[in-house]
Design an enzyme around this catalytic site. Structure first.
Site, PDB file in Angstrom:
ATOM      1  N   GLY B  65       0.790  -1.225   0.000  1.00 60.90           N
ATOM      2  CA  GLY B  65       0.000   0.000   0.000  1.00 60.90           C
ATOM      3  C   GLY B  65       0.816   1.265   0.000  1.00 60.90           C
ATOM      4  N   SER B  66       0.358   2.190   0.777  1.00 66.26           N
ATOM      5  CA  SER B  66       0.721   3.600   0.655  1.00 66.26           C
ATOM      6  C   SER B  66       2.200   3.907   0.837  1.00 66.26           C
ATOM      7  CB  SER B  66      -0.059   4.371   1.706  1.00 66.26           C
ATOM      8  OG  SER B  66       0.435   5.659   1.847  1.00 66.26           O
TER       9      SER B  66
END
Lengths: 415, 138
Positions: B65-66
């Site tokens: 993810g991020s």
């Protein structure tokens, strides 16, 4: 890793202790990732801000911690075109988001220091909408995973996924470790996605990205069979791809600069895996982010990633002369530059007059303790993260569905 | 005292640390799935939901993810609530960066599948300098 004489000198402290530390971070990071050298970087996008407000639970300690990075960093000048990722509040919005005074002061200090250091404070998750548009092959160091996928896949620029420290280090020393998609062999597609579903809206492209991101892992997907995407379609695809997994780039046949054909995208190799994204996969993607126990909604969030001027115009014209449902909050998030343009063109006023708000430099998910129970949003990325971060029920729908929900205070499945 | 199991691995981020294992054969996104200040996993439905990362050796498939991953690791670290070491199957560049910046040892390429050997609560000693982890069953 082999360093040039210049790189070794910076590492040894020729340009001061902080740049030596930056160099060490880049070298240790690169070595762990298998990089054999550092190469020049000409474009960076970094988080240059104090930590956010309530969601982040920022306190004096976290502010001090951020300042131990930002104060010494801003004693130096950036080496190249360096824009900034979101901050946690625009100066006109400090009251709106109940930002504590110590954070306001720290943020004002950061903005002053960062300008002196040469950072261009775009404060956006979509720098490619406000003038940072690297060219094909340009080596970049970008943070914000959705923007990284966009830069690699739509623009043909080259950037690995950066964090705050590596992007700032790259901006100051002018080098990045060469690994991942900076190398040709890692840019070739390995996962083929045959798209048979009808993609009608940017949010449908988000559904495609969300589906693919979940199965891709670290693979590079190639999409074939899609219609020509708009800028907004591409933005939603890239954001959702990075949400579900760890995708750094994708190919869209005939759109991605390195994918004139499917064969070129795959680099002459067969794909490791071939999947189909049809109408049932499209429906499944939506249903994963439409889990709700009622139809009454209180919040609508648009502009994830930050809205383009074109999207703001569409939203404004749809809302022109109408009123949002009572007590309903509509946040349209965008960059400062885009909002300024929307104000000049009268679109901002149309949104305000309807009862909505054009929120710039950040988004409520990042910066507010949203008192929301049920949210509708057009971004798969926003919907995915908001579920955990806001602890609200979240429904994803196309912009028109979101606006109809904002006008009626209810969301219902239209199809 | 039960016997220890030694597993060879590749040290990605140098250093040594030990602690209680927190194990799940799955991914974790620090942004959105971990509260950055308390170091607790907040993702609903995640096998480690509600667990604290404080002082733990985090044994997972990989982070995902991020790009805020290093930032969240840093915020948790500043509060003393970060994991003390990461043992991952797949290498996410952002977790590596978070570990480099915060001096958290990280290893990968284990010669045995860790999920078949390490359980939550086992004591794990990570020596990334020499590429060895030592597991003592609870």
């Amino acid at each position: 890793m082999e360093l040039t004489a210049e790189q070794q000198q910076i590492m040894d402290g020729a340009k001061g202790a902080f740049l030596a530390k930056c160099m060490r971070w880049l070298v240790e990071w690169g070595a762990a990732m298998g990089a054999r050298r550092l190469i020049p970087v000409t474009n960076t996008h970094a988080l240059v801000t104090v930590p956010g407000n309530l969601v982040w639970g920022a306190n004096q300690k976290t502010i001090d911690n951020a300042m131990t990075l930002l104060r010494p960093a801003c004693q130096h000048r950036v080496c190249c075109h360096s824009t900034t990722h979101i901050t946690f509040a625009h100066e006109e919005q400090y009251d709106e988001i109940e930002m504590p005074q110590e954070q306001v002061e720290a943020q004002l200090e950061v903005m002053e220091m960062a300008r002196e250091a040469g950072f261009l404070m775009t404060y956006t998750c979509a720098p490619y909408l406000v003038g940072n548009v690297p060219l094909k092959g340009e080596v970049c160091a970008w943070t914000e995973s959705s923007a990284v996928v966009y830069a690699n896949s739509i623009l043909g620029a080259r950037t690995t996924r950066h964090g705050t420290e590596s992007a700032i280090a790259a901006a100051l020393v002018g080098f990045v470790p060469e690994f991942s998609v900076l190398l040709d062999e890692n840019r070739r597609a390995t996962l083929q996605v045959d798209v048979t579903a009808q993609l009608r809206t940017p949010t449908d492209w988000g559904a495609l990205g969300y589906f693919t991101g979940k199965i891709a892992g670290l693979d590079v997907p190639v999409f074939q069979g899609t219609p020509q995407p708009s800028q907004e379609d591409a933005k939603q695809l890239c954001a959702a791809l990075a949400t579900g997994g760890g995708v750094t780039m994708c190919h869209i046949v005939s759109v991605t600069p390195e994918a004139a054909t499917l064969e070129q995208a795959l680099g002459g190799n067969p794909p490791k895996l071939k999947v189909t994204f049809g109408d049932s996969e499209l429906r499944d993607s939506y249903s994963q982010l439409r889990i709700h126990t009622g139809d009454a909604i209180d919040t609508v969030i648009l502009g994830c990633p930050h809205a383009s001027l074109n999207e703001i115009a569409e939203i404004a014209l749809y809302l022109k002369g109408k009123r949002l449902a009572d007590e309903l909050k509509l946040w349209v998030c965008t960059a400062y530059a885009t909002r300024a343009n929307a104000e000049r063109l009268g679109y901002a006023k149309m949104i305000y007059d309807a009862g909505g708000y054009l929120f710039c430099d950040t988004c409520p998910t990042n910066s507010m303790r949203l008192d929301a129970k049920r949210i509708v949003t057009a971004g798969f990325k926003q919907a995915h993260y908001a579920r955990n971060m806001i602890k609200a029920e979240v429904i994803v729908d196309a912009v028109k569905g979101c606006l109809d929900a904002a006008l009626t205070g209810r969301w219902s499945y239209v199809g | 005292m039960s016997d220890s199991i030694v597993i060879k691995c590749r040290g990605l981020v140098k250093g040594k640390a030990e602690g209680e294992a927190l194990v799940a054969p799955t991914t974790l996104s620090f942004w959105g799935e971990v509260d950055p200040i308390s170091g607790r996993i907040i993702a609903s439905g995640h096998p480690l939901e509600g667990k604290s990362l404080r002082g733990k050796v985090l044994v997972i498939e990989s982070t995902k993810g991020s790009s805020a991953t290093p930032l969240v690791i840093g915020l948790a670290h500043a509060e003393g609530n970060a994991p003390v070491a990461l043992v991952n199957i797949n290498v996410d560049a952002l977790a590596v960066l978070g570990c480099v910046v915060n001096n958290i040892p990280m290893v990968s390429e284990l010669e045995r599948v860790p999920f078949e050997i390490i359980e939550t609560g086992d004591h794990v000693s990570v020596d990334a300098d020499n590429g060895i982890i030592t597991v003592t069953k609870k």
